[in-house]
Motif scaffolding. Structure first.
Motif, PDB file in Angstrom:
ATOM      1  N   ALA A 161      -2.161  -2.164  -7.227  1.00  0.00           N
ATOM      2  CA  ALA A 161      -3.360  -1.885  -6.430  1.00  0.00           C
ATOM      3  C   ALA A 161      -4.471  -1.438  -7.362  1.00  0.00           C
ATOM      4  O   ALA A 161      -4.248  -0.633  -8.275  1.00  0.00           O
ATOM      5  CB  ALA A 161      -3.089  -0.812  -5.384  1.00  0.00           C
ATOM      6  N   VAL A 162      -5.696  -1.961  -7.121  1.00  0.00           N
ATOM      7  CA  VAL A 162      -6.852  -1.636  -7.955  1.00  0.00           C
ATOM      8  C   VAL A 162      -7.931  -1.016  -7.078  1.00  0.00           C
ATOM      9  O   VAL A 162      -8.288  -1.565  -6.027  1.00  0.00           O
ATOM     10  CB  VAL A 162      -7.410  -2.897  -8.644  1.00  0.00           C
ATOM     11  CG1 VAL A 162      -8.587  -2.535  -9.543  1.00  0.00           C
ATOM     12  CG2 VAL A 162      -6.324  -3.609  -9.437  1.00  0.00           C
ATOM     13  N   ASN A 163      -8.453   0.131  -7.503  1.00  0.00           N
ATOM     14  CA  ASN A 163      -9.560   0.784  -6.809  1.00  0.00           C
ATOM     15  C   ASN A 163     -10.827  -0.030  -7.044  1.00  0.00           C
ATOM     16  O   ASN A 163     -11.220  -0.270  -8.189  1.00  0.00           O
ATOM     17  CB  ASN A 163      -9.729   2.210  -7.333  1.00  0.00           C
ATOM     18  CG  ASN A 163     -10.775   2.983  -6.555  1.00  0.00           C
ATOM     19  OD1 ASN A 163     -11.944   2.617  -6.536  1.00  0.00           O
ATOM     20  ND2 ASN A 163     -10.344   4.069  -5.933  1.00  0.00           N
ATOM     21  N   MET A 164     -11.480  -0.487  -5.951  1.00  0.00           N
ATOM     22  CA  MET A 164     -12.645  -1.351  -6.084  1.00  0.00           C
ATOM     23  C   MET A 164     -13.852  -0.634  -6.679  1.00  0.00           C
ATOM     24  O   MET A 164     -14.766  -1.273  -7.213  1.00  0.00           O
ATOM     25  CB  MET A 164     -13.018  -1.944  -4.718  1.00  0.00           C
ATOM     26  CG  MET A 164     -12.085  -3.037  -4.238  1.00  0.00           C
ATOM     27  SD  MET A 164     -12.093  -4.483  -5.330  1.00  0.00           S
ATOM     28  CE  MET A 164     -13.785  -5.045  -5.149  1.00  0.00           C
ATOM     29  N   THR A 189       0.730   1.166  -9.423  1.00  0.00           N
ATOM     30  CA  THR A 189       1.801   0.254  -9.024  1.00  0.00           C
ATOM     31  C   THR A 189       2.372   0.683  -7.680  1.00  0.00           C
ATOM     32  O   THR A 189       2.630   1.865  -7.457  1.00  0.00           O
ATOM     33  CB  THR A 189       2.923   0.240 -10.074  1.00  0.00           C
ATOM     34  OG1 THR A 189       2.386  -0.248 -11.311  1.00  0.00           O
ATOM     35  CG2 THR A 189       4.068  -0.658  -9.650  1.00  0.00           C
ATOM     36  N   LEU A 190       2.569  -0.277  -6.797  1.00  0.00           N
ATOM     37  CA  LEU A 190       3.164  -0.007  -5.490  1.00  0.00           C
ATOM     38  C   LEU A 190       4.634  -0.412  -5.459  1.00  0.00           C
ATOM     39  O   LEU A 190       5.436   0.218  -4.770  1.00  0.00           O
ATOM     40  CB  LEU A 190       2.404  -0.753  -4.389  1.00  0.00           C
ATOM     41  CG  LEU A 190       0.900  -0.476  -4.273  1.00  0.00           C
ATOM     42  CD1 LEU A 190       0.324  -1.244  -3.085  1.00  0.00           C
ATOM     43  CD2 LEU A 190       0.612   0.994  -4.141  1.00  0.00           C
ATOM     44  N   VAL A 191       4.993  -1.472  -6.154  1.00  0.00           N
ATOM     45  CA  VAL A 191       6.378  -1.964  -6.166  1.00  0.00           C
ATOM     46  C   VAL A 191       6.782  -2.293  -7.598  1.00  0.00           C
ATOM     47  O   VAL A 191       6.053  -3.010  -8.302  1.00  0.00           O
ATOM     48  CB  VAL A 191       6.545  -3.228  -5.293  1.00  0.00           C
ATOM     49  CG1 VAL A 191       7.990  -3.722  -5.338  1.00  0.00           C
ATOM     50  CG2 VAL A 191       6.142  -2.957  -3.857  1.00  0.00           C
ATOM     51  N   ASN A 192       7.965  -1.749  -8.002  1.00  0.00           N
ATOM     52  CA  ASN A 192       8.626  -2.112  -9.246  1.00  0.00           C
ATOM     53  C   ASN A 192       7.908  -1.554 -10.478  1.00  0.00           C
ATOM     54  O   ASN A 192       7.378  -2.298 -11.308  1.00  0.00           O
ATOM     55  CB  ASN A 192       8.781  -3.617  -9.366  1.00  0.00           C
ATOM     56  CG  ASN A 192       9.846  -4.009 -10.380  1.00  0.00           C
ATOM     57  OD1 ASN A 192      10.475  -3.149 -10.997  1.00  0.00           O
ATOM     58  ND2 ASN A 192      10.035  -5.315 -10.553  1.00  0.00           N
ATOM     59  N   SER A 193       7.925  -0.244 -10.630  1.00  0.00           N
ATOM     60  CA  SER A 193       7.310   0.383 -11.801  1.00  0.00           C
ATOM     61  C   SER A 193       8.102   0.112 -13.072  1.00  0.00           C
ATOM     62  O   SER A 193       7.598   0.328 -14.180  1.00  0.00           O
ATOM     63  CB  SER A 193       7.190   1.895 -11.580  1.00  0.00           C
ATOM     64  OG  SER A 193       8.481   2.462 -11.361  1.00  0.00           O
ATOM     65  N   ALA A 194       9.332  -0.374 -12.922  1.00  0.00           N
ATOM     66  CA  ALA A 194      10.138  -0.695 -14.097  1.00  0.00           C
ATOM     67  C   ALA A 194       9.895  -2.106 -14.609  1.00  0.00           C
ATOM     68  O   ALA A 194      10.393  -2.474 -15.673  1.00  0.00           O
ATOM     69  CB  ALA A 194      11.627  -0.523 -13.770  1.00  0.00           C
ATOM     70  N   ALA A 195       9.118  -2.897 -13.844  1.00  0.00           N
ATOM     71  CA  ALA A 195       8.799  -4.278 -14.223  1.00  0.00           C
ATOM     72  C   ALA A 195      10.057  -5.092 -14.477  1.00  0.00           C
ATOM     73  O   ALA A 195      10.138  -5.873 -15.437  1.00  0.00           O
ATOM     74  CB  ALA A 195       7.874  -4.309 -15.438  1.00  0.00           C
TER      75      ALA A 195
END
Length: 697
Positions: free
Chosen positions: A253-256, A263-269
């Motif tokens: 997610a990026v603040n406009m 990161t919203l899902v999968n911080s471990a990539a």
């Protein structure tokens, strides 16, 4: 899918019959428990690689990459617009009939603007719909341009020409794969080749987030890193842009405003296929595309999980839970329609919601198809002439029109689910033909002048249509003809309010009517409705506060709303100008609610009809003509300002049905109004006697 049987009910276009059926049908169908249905179905595509325009599963695509949905761009119908990547075309699927057509492009490479049949693309990929729905923006992957396509004409222009370098450091876009459109056509772009999120606005290209170095990392706009971001989607409030970070198997997610990345899902990539909390447990595999659910109550993001061949959903509230909504993790690629858990996909490449939010349209790169996931129920449609369509594409469980002949009318809704079985009958004067599909043919039985067909005919019997005389006419006793209603039918009736404001009154009307019994019954219905309305003090005050010049027609409308059916003789209605304006005066200011008691007989005559000429009334009734005129003049003198009896002239009175219609008598009264006290007493006494014909004593 239960049946609802209503023994003994009937339906009529007019009055209480239709109302009864509507109420009974609604009550009966209300007993059905809604059955929630979810289904994956094929919208278009036969699975083979190709470029064939046809309906539904007869059409073919070659690696459809992006999809958006417009509300009315296909001849007024909603449609899916698709980037047919390897065919280098923009295709359109009409939801009304699943017809696939080419919206824009020749199929040749590379960059060419112009009319739909002249423009060209270079590996078109992601799509973004303008807020008003008139344009779709295309991420032209190989040319790194952003193209604009009219959703109705297919005309193409270049929204961002990548040959112009204006980003910091002289950078341009490189292999853009996704685009989202905000207000004033602000374009947010998944700049996949540059591992950044870019913005084009007012002809300027700027970096929103991403260092440009491939990798993974949250942080501010210049230090955060992405790995081949493929799609972007704006939040419903426009404050954030969500990113499918394909190479990191993550949703970001990026603040406009600031460009800060989280990161919203999968911080471990790490790749995988696991449901659960987004930052702790959930795993994705090469998420290709995302779409924000337009229903804010669901508050979710839907994900085309390319590498897992499934469709996922992400709650946009902490802890950002991920769930699988179609397909099964570990089941592998395939092609199966049906229940979501049993469905199979092959490289879902894009997702988009239909206008009502009842269905999700899915582009499949590997299957060369457009699929749909719909969730609907079997609750009955409330509108006559509609049935709830199949949960599958293209209806998605929406209410759609039933089939009938143009000369027919609907009388009931359809069966509870997926049945084109609305009840309908032919219009009056037509009959059904059983060996023809939905056929209503004109009746052949001849009817006399001053008559009209009153109902449909019997099936397969062209000479069976019933008929009735027009208002003011009746069937002649000796011949099949409609003749004027004779003078003996000019009758009077009375109604005595039982309580309330008008309880000491007697309301009387005189009107042409077929017989005394039917007039009495009709006037009792009108009188009861009038009484209940007049006794509603709050309603009375509301009417009077907004002006009384049209109280009569408003009362009449209210009465009609309370009476299901009246077999009334139709005559010319009283003018909306109201009573007092006929005599050159105006209502009292402010008028009292008791004034409505004066007006009640006029309202009744408006609904029931009146005799058009004084000669219509038999001699036995004519003895009350002069008292009726006296009553009118007294009413005007009492309730209208600056009005004299002499103003009640034949010119004002005679053209107006409903005011006793005694022009000849009123000429006499107008020319010599009473002036002495004795005459006034006699006048008031005569007014009391006038109840036998018209208003009140």
């Amino acid at each position: 899918r239960k049946a609802c049987v209503m023994p003994g009910t009937s339906c009529s276009r007019r009055g209480v019959g239709l109302k009864l059926v509507t109420v009974v049908l609604g009550a009966c169908l209300g007993l059905l428990e809604a059955q929630i249905i979810e289904e994956v179905s094929t919208l278009a595509g036969n699975g083979a690689r190709g470029n064939l325009n046809a309906k539904g599963s007869s059409a073919s695509f070659n690696s459809p990459a992006g999809v958006v949905v417009c509300a009315d761009c296909a001849d007024g119908a909603p449609a899916a617009i698709v980037t047919d990547h390897n065919n280098q075309l923009i295709r359109r699927i009409n939801f009304a009939n699943t017809e696939v057509t080419t919206l824009s492009g020749t199929g040749g490479c590379c960059i060419g603007d112009g009319a739909a049949n002249e423009a060209s693309f270079s590996a078109p990929f992601g799509l973004g719909m303008s807020p008003e729905g008139g344009k779709v923006f295309v991420a032209d992957f190989d040319s790194s341009h952003i193209r604009s396509v009219s959703t109705t004409t297919g005309e193409v222009t270049t929204a961002w020409d990548n040959s112009v370098a204006v980003m910091e450091g002289g950078d341009t876009l490189r292999a853009p794969s996704g685009v989202a459109v905000g207000e004033e056509e602000m374009l947010v772009i998944a700049d996949s080749g540059n591992n950044r999120i870019a913005v084009v606005q007012s002809g300027q290209l700027t970096r929103l987030a991403g260092s440009g170095s491939k990798g993974y990392g949250d942080g501010d706009a210049t230090t955060a890193r992405f790995s081949e971001p493929t799609a972007v989607a704006l939040s419903l409030d426009g404050t954030r842009v969500f990113v499918s970070d394909k190479g990191n198997h993550a949703i970001r997610a990026v603040n406009m405003q600031t460009g800060a990345v989280t990161t919203l899902v999968n911080s471990a990539a790490e790749a995988g296929c696991v449901d659960g909390e987004g930052l702790k447990v959930a795993r994705l595999r090469e998420p290709e595309s995302i779409a924000v659910d337009p229903d804010p109550s669901r508050n979710r993001l839907v994900i085309a999980d390319w590498g897992n061949h499934v469709i996922r959903a992400l709650s946009l509230s902490p802890p950002y839970t991920v769930s699988t909504i179609a397909g099964t993790c570990g089941a592998g690629q395939g092609y199966v329609d049906g229940a979501p858990a049993l469905a199979k996909f092959f490289q879902p490449s894009s997702v988009a919601f239909n206008p009502s939010g009842s269905a999700l349209v899915i582009a499949e790169w590997g299957n060369n198809r457009l699929r749909a996931l719909a969730k609907c129920d079997n609750s009955p449609c409330t509108s006559l002439g509609h049935f709830r369509g199949p949960c599958a594409a293209p209806e998605f469980g929406d209410c759609v029109a039933c089939s009938k002949h143009p000369n027919g009318r609907y009388i009931s809704a359809a069966a509870p689910f997926n049945e084109d079985s609305c009840g309908w009958v032919c219009e009056d004067g037509f009959y059904k033909v059983s060996n023809m599909t939905l056929a209503c043919l004109p009746c052949t039985n001849v009817i006399p002048g001053n008559a009209t067909y009153s109902a449909p005919g019997q099936d397969d019997q062209p000479a069976s249509c019933p008929w009735e005389c027009l208002a003011g006419f009746q069937v002649a006793s000796s011949t099949v003809a409609c003749v004027p209603v004779p003078p003996s039918s000019c009758l009077w009736s009375q109604y005595t309010p039982s309580a309330g404001l008008c309880s000491n009154w007697e309301w009387r009307v005189q009107t042409c009517w077929p017989n005394q019994t039917s007039l009495d019954v009709a006037f009792q219905a009108v009188g009861a409705a009038l009484e209940s309305i007049v006794n509603d003090n709050s309603l009375c005050e509301q009417w009077l506060s907004t002006g009384s010049s049209n109280i009569v027609p408003r009362l009449a409308t209210a009465v009609q709303g309370k009476i299901a059916s009246l077999s009334a003789t139709s005559t010319a209605p009283i003018s909306d100008a109201g009573l007092c304006s006929y005599f050159g005066g105006k209502p009292p200011s402010p008028p009292s609610c008791a004034f409505l008691c004066d007006l009640a007989p006029l309202v009744a005559e408006r609904l029931l009809g009146t005799c058009f000429q004084t000669e219509d009334c038999p001699a036995g009734r004519n003895s009350t003509r002069l008292p009726c005129c006296y009553s009118l003049t007294q009413m005007v003198k009492r309730d209208c300002d600056s009005t004299r009896a002499s103003q009640v002239s034949a010119t004002r009175l005679s053209p107006v049905p409903g005011l006793c219609n005694i022009a000849h008598g009123c000429i006499e009264i107008s020319s010599a109004p009473p002036s002495s006290a004795g005459s006034t007493v006699l006048l008031l006494l005569a007014s009391t006697l006038s109840l036998l014909m018209c208003l009140r004593g």
